[in-house]
Motif scaffolding. Structure first.
Motif, short mmCIF file in Angstrom:
data_model
loop_
_atom_site.label_atom_id
_atom_site.label_comp_id
_atom_site.label_asym_id
_atom_site.label_seq_id
_atom_site.Cartn_x
_atom_site.Cartn_y
_atom_site.Cartn_z
N VAL A 81 3.04 4.21 6.52
CA VAL A 81 3.68 4.30 5.22
C VAL A 81 3.26 3.08 4.44
O VAL A 81 3.18 1.98 4.98
N TYR A 82 2.97 3.25 3.15
CA TYR A 82 2.61 2.15 2.26
C TYR A 82 3.78 1.92 1.31
O TYR A 82 4.14 2.81 0.55
N ASN A 83 4.38 0.74 1.38
CA ASN A 83 5.56 0.41 0.57
C ASN A 83 5.15 -0.16 -0.78
O ASN A 83 4.26 -1.00 -0.86
N LEU A 84 5.85 0.27 -1.83
CA LEU A 84 5.65 -0.28 -3.17
C LEU A 84 6.19 -1.70 -3.21
O LEU A 84 7.35 -1.94 -2.86
N THR A 85 5.34 -2.67 -3.62
CA THR A 85 5.76 -4.07 -3.65
C THR A 85 5.72 -4.67 -5.05
O THR A 85 6.41 -5.65 -5.30
#
Length: 157
Positions: free
Chosen positions: A48-52
């Protein structure tokens, strides 16, 4: 009689052109050229790629002018091997946006089909820059948005 046949033919022509337009909006990616060996070297479909960040900032101002941390929103991306990508609001929310991606050694893009109250169905397109575990998505300007950038970082948990 001739008048009613003419109306029927015009209606058929309009309906078929609308169906063709909807099919064009469904995705502009050609499945044969979107995936190769480089695709899975660039992205991890098991992660999963988290919005930062949005526009290079780890925070935003909400409608009450409060500062909100981007990470507290728990938004992110999940890529699948069949060319689908899901943008989710948080892991507990059923609210998800499904789109498609085209990532290979020549091209890195995503698109989401959205519905707007005034303009109907439209595509939101993002050009991607991928470096290691970071994806920067440049949301392209459209009649619905002026464009902005989103930064995602791979979750290593």
């Amino acid at each position: 009689m001739v008048n009613s046949i003419l109306h029927i033919l015009i209606t058929i022509a309009i309906c078929s052109s609308c169906i063709n337009l909807i099919n064009k909006v469904s995705s502009s990616f050609d499945d044969d050229t979107c995936y190769d060996l480089s695709t899975y070297k660039l992205i991890d479909t098991s992660a999963v790629y988290n919005l930062t960040e949005i526009n290079g900032k780890p925070y935003l101002l909400n409608s009450r002018s409060d500062t909100v941390s981007i990470s507290s929103l728990k938004k992110g991306l999940k890529f699948y091997k069949d060319g689908r990508v899901i943008e989710f609001d948080n892991k507990l929310s059923p609210k998800k946006l499904e789109g498609t991606y085209c990532i290979n050694h020549k091209k890195s893009e995503m698109e989401f089909k959205l519905k707007h109250v005034q303009s109907g169905i439209f595509l939101s397109r993002e050009k991607l820059s991928i470096k290691n575990d970071t994806i920067v998505g440049e949301v392209l300007p459209s009649p619905q948005t002026k464009g902005y950038t989103k930064t995602y970082v791979k979750n290593n948990n």
